[in-house]
Design a protein around this motif. Structure first.
Motif, PDB file in Angstrom:
ATOM      1  N   ARG A 225      20.548 -27.947  -1.362  1.00 29.69           N
ATOM      2  CA  ARG A 225      19.939 -27.041  -2.336  1.00 29.69           C
ATOM      3  C   ARG A 225      19.864 -27.619  -3.742  1.00 29.69           C
ATOM      4  O   ARG A 225      19.181 -27.059  -4.597  1.00 29.69           O
ATOM      5  CB  ARG A 225      20.717 -25.718  -2.356  1.00 29.69           C
ATOM      6  CG  ARG A 225      20.771 -25.037  -0.982  1.00 29.69           C
ATOM      7  CD  ARG A 225      21.590 -23.756  -1.047  1.00 29.69           C
ATOM      8  NE  ARG A 225      20.904 -22.706  -1.786  1.00 29.69           N
ATOM      9  CZ  ARG A 225      20.079 -21.808  -1.258  1.00 29.69           C
ATOM     10  NH1 ARG A 225      19.808 -21.847   0.042  1.00 29.69           N
ATOM     11  NH2 ARG A 225      19.513 -20.884  -1.990  1.00 29.69           N
ATOM     12  N   ILE A 226      20.587 -28.710  -4.005  1.00 28.17           N
ATOM     13  CA  ILE A 226      20.592 -29.260  -5.362  1.00 28.17           C
ATOM     14  C   ILE A 226      20.128 -30.707  -5.395  1.00 28.17           C
ATOM     15  O   ILE A 226      19.205 -31.057  -6.126  1.00 28.17           O
ATOM     16  CB  ILE A 226      21.998 -29.142  -6.000  1.00 28.17           C
ATOM     17  CG1 ILE A 226      22.415 -27.673  -6.096  1.00 28.17           C
ATOM     18  CG2 ILE A 226      22.006 -29.786  -7.388  1.00 28.17           C
ATOM     19  CD1 ILE A 226      23.816 -27.473  -6.635  1.00 28.17           C
TER      20      ILE A 226
ATOM     21  N   SER B 142      28.400 -18.262   4.623  1.00 29.43           N
ATOM     22  CA  SER B 142      28.960 -19.608   4.742  1.00 29.43           C
ATOM     23  C   SER B 142      29.828 -19.949   3.537  1.00 29.43           C
ATOM     24  O   SER B 142      30.925 -20.511   3.680  1.00 29.43           O
ATOM     25  CB  SER B 142      27.825 -20.632   4.886  1.00 29.43           C
ATOM     26  OG  SER B 142      27.086 -20.413   6.067  1.00 29.43           O
ATOM     27  N   TYR B 143      29.351 -19.579   2.352  1.00 31.49           N
ATOM     28  CA  TYR B 143      30.125 -19.862   1.144  1.00 31.49           C
ATOM     29  C   TYR B 143      31.436 -19.072   1.146  1.00 31.49           C
ATOM     30  O   TYR B 143      32.488 -19.581   0.739  1.00 31.49           O
ATOM     31  CB  TYR B 143      29.300 -19.529  -0.094  1.00 31.49           C
ATOM     32  CG  TYR B 143      29.930 -19.985  -1.385  1.00 31.49           C
ATOM     33  CD1 TYR B 143      30.019 -21.340  -1.692  1.00 31.49           C
ATOM     34  CD2 TYR B 143      30.441 -19.070  -2.303  1.00 31.49           C
ATOM     35  CE1 TYR B 143      30.592 -21.769  -2.879  1.00 31.49           C
ATOM     36  CE2 TYR B 143      31.009 -19.486  -3.483  1.00 31.49           C
ATOM     37  CZ  TYR B 143      31.090 -20.834  -3.764  1.00 31.49           C
ATOM     38  OH  TYR B 143      31.669 -21.266  -4.928  1.00 31.49           O
ATOM     39  N   GLY B 144      31.379 -17.831   1.626  1.00 27.98           N
ATOM     40  CA  GLY B 144      32.598 -17.022   1.709  1.00 27.98           C
ATOM     41  C   GLY B 144      33.619 -17.645   2.648  1.00 27.98           C
ATOM     42  O   GLY B 144      34.819 -17.676   2.338  1.00 27.98           O
ATOM     43  N   ILE B 145      33.154 -18.155   3.790  1.00 31.11           N
ATOM     44  CA  ILE B 145      34.062 -18.816   4.721  1.00 31.11           C
ATOM     45  C   ILE B 145      34.654 -20.075   4.088  1.00 31.11           C
ATOM     46  O   ILE B 145      35.850 -20.369   4.217  1.00 31.11           O
ATOM     47  CB  ILE B 145      33.324 -19.162   6.032  1.00 31.11           C
ATOM     48  CG1 ILE B 145      32.945 -17.878   6.776  1.00 31.11           C
ATOM     49  CG2 ILE B 145      34.188 -20.058   6.921  1.00 31.11           C
ATOM     50  CD1 ILE B 145      32.080 -18.112   8.002  1.00 31.11           C
TER      51      ILE B 145
ATOM     52  N   ASP C 102      21.105 -21.703   4.310  1.00 31.72           N
ATOM     53  CA  ASP C 102      19.787 -21.205   3.921  1.00 31.72           C
ATOM     54  C   ASP C 102      19.947 -19.860   3.221  1.00 31.72           C
ATOM     55  O   ASP C 102      21.056 -19.320   3.112  1.00 31.72           O
ATOM     56  CB  ASP C 102      18.873 -21.088   5.140  1.00 31.72           C
ATOM     57  CG  ASP C 102      19.501 -20.267   6.265  1.00 31.72           C
ATOM     58  OD1 ASP C 102      20.444 -19.496   5.984  1.00 31.72           O
ATOM     59  OD2 ASP C 102      19.067 -20.401   7.415  1.00 31.72           O
ATOM     60  N   ASP C 103      18.852 -19.299   2.755  1.00 30.54           N
ATOM     61  CA  ASP C 103      18.923 -18.064   1.968  1.00 30.54           C
ATOM     62  C   ASP C 103      19.568 -16.916   2.733  1.00 30.54           C
ATOM     63  O   ASP C 103      20.253 -16.070   2.148  1.00 30.54           O
ATOM     64  CB  ASP C 103      17.518 -17.648   1.520  1.00 30.54           C
ATOM     65  CG  ASP C 103      16.939 -18.604   0.497  1.00 30.54           C
ATOM     66  OD1 ASP C 103      17.740 -19.326  -0.132  1.00 30.54           O
ATOM     67  OD2 ASP C 103      15.712 -18.651   0.337  1.00 30.54           O
ATOM     68  N   ALA C 104      19.380 -16.891   4.035  1.00 29.67           N
ATOM     69  CA  ALA C 104      19.898 -15.779   4.833  1.00 29.67           C
ATOM     70  C   ALA C 104      21.389 -15.901   5.123  1.00 29.67           C
ATOM     71  O   ALA C 104      22.065 -14.893   5.373  1.00 29.67           O
ATOM     72  CB  ALA C 104      19.126 -15.677   6.156  1.00 29.67           C
TER      73      ALA C 104
END
Length: 297
Positions: free
Chosen positions: A160-161, A110-113, A103-105
């Protein structure tokens, strides 16, 4: 054994590493080069073959014995280890999906992990690729970290897509695997030197274009040369899937050759590693295609 994936290319079935493969072609009489038509003659480039005539002293009247077959790779070994590797990848992907929200927060964390897991997985894969023997711990660890990356990326695309993108990519990957397997077993795909050379040349060109596109995107902003978006993105996505199908045919050939030439059982881990790399490649290309087709840009 060697992975057909151009990113992680390992030792193949060749004369200098243990098996005959693309470098050992049958002669007109049907026997492989170096066998002289005898099942007990040691083929060139296949040190796993044994010569019991020499070992037992045929000149002194010792009876011939059959070649030793214990400890050799079988199809069951390949299936078991491939299932283990893919199972670990799927489990860690599911955990990443569930435990790393996008989610936005939380998407940044999460993407970094996920990217960190991808880097670790790539390093582990490269280490295994340059080793002369299989290391199950490396292969299993690669699958675990790669699963984390796939779980995060799949969750981002799916949530998200394009809803349902992950399942569509899984179905597409399984369909390609089944189609290539049927075509290979039916003899519709002939894996020889020419096929191998063509696939490797195409893969090298594909990878170079992707690297150039990435560099333009990194230093010029946007999507670089546009190879991963719009019409060009769809075209290159289709090419990526087709290349993945070709990699699968090469993987099947290498497994078949390894079994036929008596590769040791531990080589089944390398077969599992190569198949996992190829299936991940195909899945990612499908996921990218679905994202492009559903993008609002």
């Amino acid at each position: 054994m060697r992975s057909s994936n151009p990113v992680f290319s390992r030792r193949g079935f060749s004369r200098d590493n243990g098996y005959a493969g693309f470098n050992t072609a049958p002669q007109a009489g049907g026997a492989a080069v170096g066998t002289q038509g005898s099942p007990y003659a040691q083929p060139q480039g296949n040190p796993y073959a044994t010569n019991p005539y020499a070992q037992q002293g045929l000149q002194q009247g010792a009876p011939p014995q059959t070649p030793v077959t214990t400890g050799r790779m079988t199809m069951d070994d390949v299936v078991l280890r491939t299932g283990t590797t893919l199972g670990i990848l799927i489990v860690t992907a599911a955990l990443a999906w569930a435990l790393l929200p996008v989610d936005d927060a939380n998407i940044g964390r999460s993407y970094g992990i996920g990217i960190g897991a991808a880097v670790i997985g790539m390093v582990l894969a490269l280490v295994q690729s340059f080793k002369r023997t299989a290391t199950p711990a490396l292969i299993v660890s690669y699958a675990a970290f790669e699963g984390v990356f796939l779980g995060v990326v799949s969750s981002i695309v799916d949530n998200r897509i394009a809803s349902g993108a992950a399942m569509q990519a899984v179905i597409g990957t399984l369909a390609v695997f089944a189609a290539v397997l049927v075509a290979y077993k039916a003899g519709w795909i002939r894996v020889n030197r020419r096929f191998y050379g063509f696939v490797m040349a195409a893969a090298l060109g594909f990878m170079l274009l992707m690297v150039v596109n990435l560099l333009f995107a990194a230093f010029g902003g946007g999507d670089g040369l546009g190879f991963r978006s719009g019409g060009l993105g769809i075209l290159f996505g289709i090419i990526g899937v087709l290349l993945g199908a070709c990699f699968l045919a090469l993987d099947f050939k290498q497994v078949e050759d390894g079994i036929a030439y008596g590769a040791p059982r531990e080589e089944a881990w390398l077969a599992a590693f190569g198949l996992t790399l190829t299936l991940v490649w195909i899945y990612m290309e499908f996921l990218r295609l679905i994202a492009i087709l559903n993008s609002s840009d």
